[in-house]
Design an enzyme around this catalytic site. Structure first.
Site, short mmCIF file in Angstrom:
data_model
loop_
_atom_site.label_atom_id
_atom_site.label_comp_id
_atom_site.label_asym_id
_atom_site.label_seq_id
_atom_site.Cartn_x
_atom_site.Cartn_y
_atom_site.Cartn_z
N LYS A 258 55.91 34.64 51.57
CA LYS A 258 57.22 34.52 52.21
C LYS A 258 57.26 33.26 53.08
O LYS A 258 56.28 32.95 53.75
CB LYS A 258 57.47 35.74 53.10
N ARG B 148 58.11 48.63 45.35
CA ARG B 148 58.40 49.52 44.21
C ARG B 148 57.12 49.97 43.50
O ARG B 148 57.08 51.04 42.92
CB ARG B 148 59.37 48.83 43.24
N1 BES Z 1 59.92 43.99 52.23
C1 BES Z 1 60.73 43.19 51.42
C2 BES Z 1 62.23 43.48 51.55
C3 BES Z 1 62.82 43.18 52.90
C4 BES Z 1 63.44 41.97 53.12
C5 BES Z 1 62.81 44.13 53.87
C6 BES Z 1 64.00 41.72 54.36
C7 BES Z 1 63.39 43.89 55.11
C8 BES Z 1 63.98 42.67 55.34
C9 BES Z 1 60.37 43.36 49.95
O1 BES Z 1 59.07 43.72 49.68
C10 BES Z 1 60.62 42.05 49.31
O2 BES Z 1 59.95 41.14 49.65
N2 BES Z 1 61.58 41.99 48.44
C11 BES Z 1 61.93 40.81 47.79
C12 BES Z 1 61.99 41.18 46.34
C13 BES Z 1 62.15 40.02 45.43
C14 BES Z 1 60.94 39.17 45.39
C15 BES Z 1 62.40 40.58 44.06
C16 BES Z 1 63.28 40.36 48.30
O3 BES Z 1 64.14 41.20 48.49
O4 BES Z 1 63.45 39.18 48.58
ZN ZN Z 2 57.78 42.01 49.53
#
Ligand code: BES
Ligand code: ZN
Ligand code: ZN
Length: 504
Positions: free
Chosen positions: A280, A354
């Protein structure tokens, strides 16, 4: 904090009088005439008359009246009683005044809703007041806490007698929400996967109607939990699956009497989500300690059920991992085998939640055969784009559960919105080289895609998924919740259990 209810005012540090807009002499006399002095009634009317206080939501005014058992008196506005969350917000504002004035013993004088005098209405109102007060009283800090002030004793004074049992139940609910908030707020170096296990163990020690099974890393390997294990591989912290069982209905169907159906709750417990090799960026990695909020939600709900001795059977599953980067970490292009035998192409290591949920869902539906399963997860950023930070995305395969959740959310004033899982998404989450992939480039409906992925792992079990990515955390805070973890959906799901307790 301790909460009691009574009909008379007694000595207190801070006396908060909750008033609707345009409260006139007749209503004041009728509702409060027996509770407060004539001098106080006169003073309130004078403040209304001179427009020093209008009773607007968010408004407060200190007044000074002789010979009153309270050290300080404040009027607190409730507005016209029509704005959503007005009671919770007003109670939260009153708590802020208590903190400012360093008042630890506080009394709230609650009016009846305009034109209504039935106990039931007063109790619903009191429930929201308790929620706002207990929520507003909560603070998170690690370090010097000398300056912090908390209300220690709250007395609710109501013109109608309030049921103490219901008040203590409302209190238990609000405290369960604070439990979830605390877990979400704890930093990832303290709230490790191991520490989450310890906290679950502590809960079980406290409530004898709870039992626990801990599947540690070794057991998870034996069971071939390929999804959960893949995510945790890059971390020095072990991965765990914790199963809490609450048995509130001991009737056996074979010994007469219908046993209530079992409900399963599953929570995503990613104690820190770095994104893995799909790392990230700085702006998104901030606050990723909150990625265990789903597991925190499950723990909060279990605490409420155990504390209030809910008459049903519930199993709570926490999938505990840390998504990190090292030489062992899973990578994009890996193909893993999930607990249910399906294979999954890893297309993005940041779509990890997931994978954790999937193994928890297959395991609990196979082993515990629940009549329904609800899962909670900070799953997708896309849910925030779609619904923002106040609305939880829900989706599922069962109209009745979804309708029940919507109904409960109306009562708690938490917001939910159903997102679709359609054939289109089911097709797009399939991979060429494996049964599934965990992310599909170019498909923007990220929340629905995650739902379509999870659906493969619940078997035929009626299921509802809660995407709390936007709602589990508040950047700004509000009247009855400081910045940070919110405990979103704990209240609604507890309400859902209470509403549907007969069928459970
Ligand atoms: N934990 C994150 C989702 C999230 C984002 C929670 C912001 C709280 C605040 C999740 O694991 C994630 O990183 N999701 C990605 C998925 C993508 C790579 C398909 C996302 O939503 O950007
Ligand atoms: Zn994630
Ligand atoms: Zn995540």
């Amino acid at each position: 904090m301790k909460i009691t209810a009574q009909q008379k005012i007694t000595a207190t540090d801070l006396f908060c009088i909750f008033l609707y807009k345009k409260t006139g002499a007749a209503i004041l006399k009728k509702q409060f005439g027996k509770t407060i002095s004539d001098g106080l009634v006169k003073e309130i009317l004078a403040r209304f008359k001179h427009k020093d206080f209008k009773g607007e939501l968010g408004e407060s005014l200190q007044i000074f009246v002789d010979r009153n058992p309270a050290k300080k008196i404040f009027l607190i506005g409730l507005g016209d009683g029509k704005k959503s969350l007005f009671a919770k917000k007003a109670a939260g504002s009153a708590v802020k005044i208590a903190k400012k004035t360093k008042s630890k013993d506080v009394s709230f004088l609650l009016p009846l809703l305009a034109g209504e005098g039935r106990g039931e209405v007063a109790e619903n109102f009191a429930k929201k007041i308790v929620f706002g007060a207990v929520g507003g009283n909560y603070e998170f800090k690690i370090g010097d806490t000398k300056e912090q002030v908390f209300i220690e004793k709250l007395t609710l004074i109501s013109p109608v007698k309030l049921d103490e049992k219901k008040i203590s139940r409302d209190f238990a609910l609000a405290e369960a929400v604070n439990t979830t908030r605390e877990l979400v707020n704890l930093p990832p170096n303290i709230l490790t996967t191991k520490e989450m296990v310890e906290r679950a163990k502590k809960l079980v020690k406290k409530y004898k109607n709870l039992s626990i099974t801990i599947l540690d890393q070794k057991k998870l390997e034996k069971l071939k939990m390929g999804g959960l294990l893949a995510v945790g591989k890059g971390s020095d912290s072990d991965s765990y699956m914790v199963i809490l069982e609450y048995k509130g209905d001991k009737k056996s169907p074979t010994r007469g009497g219908a046993q209530r159906e079992k409900t399963a709750l599953v929570g995503k417990g990613v104690c820190f989500d770095s994104g893995g090799y799909n790392l990230k960026p700085t702006s998104s990695i901030a606050d990723m300690k909150m990625d265990m909020a789903g597991a925190g939600t499950v723990l909060g709900i279990m605490e409420f059920l155990a504390r209030t001795k809910f008459a049903g059977n519930v199993v709570g599953v926490l999938g505990l991992v840390e998504n990190m980067v090292n030489g062992k970490a899973y990578r994009p292009d890996d193909i893993i085998t999930m607990y249910n035998g399906q294979t999954c192409l890893i297309t993005n290591t940041d779509a990890e939640g997931r994978l954790v949920l999937a193994d928890c869902l297959s395991y609990v539906t196979e082993k515990y055969k629940p009549a329904k399963v609800l899962d909670f997860a900070t799953l997708t950023g896309a849910c925030i784009s779609a619904l923002g930070n106040e609305i939880t995305g829900i989706m599922g395969n069962d109209k009745k559960i979804v309708a029940g959740i919507k109904e409960s959310a109306k009562k708690t004033e938490e917001l939910v919105w159903e997102l679709p899982i359609t054939e289109l998404f089911r097709e797009k989450i399939k991979a060429e080289q494996a049964d599934l992939q965990n992310w599909t480039a170019g498909v923007s409906a990220g929340s629905s895609m995650a739902g379509a992925f999870l659906e493969n792992f619940v078997r035929e079990t009626p299921w509802c998924h809660f995407d709390i990515a936007g709602t589990a955390w508040t950047k700004s805070g509000h009247e009855y919740c400081p910045k940070g973890g919110t405990g979103a959906m704990v209240e609604t799901v507890c309400e859902y259990f209470s509403n549907n307790s007969l069928s459970y």
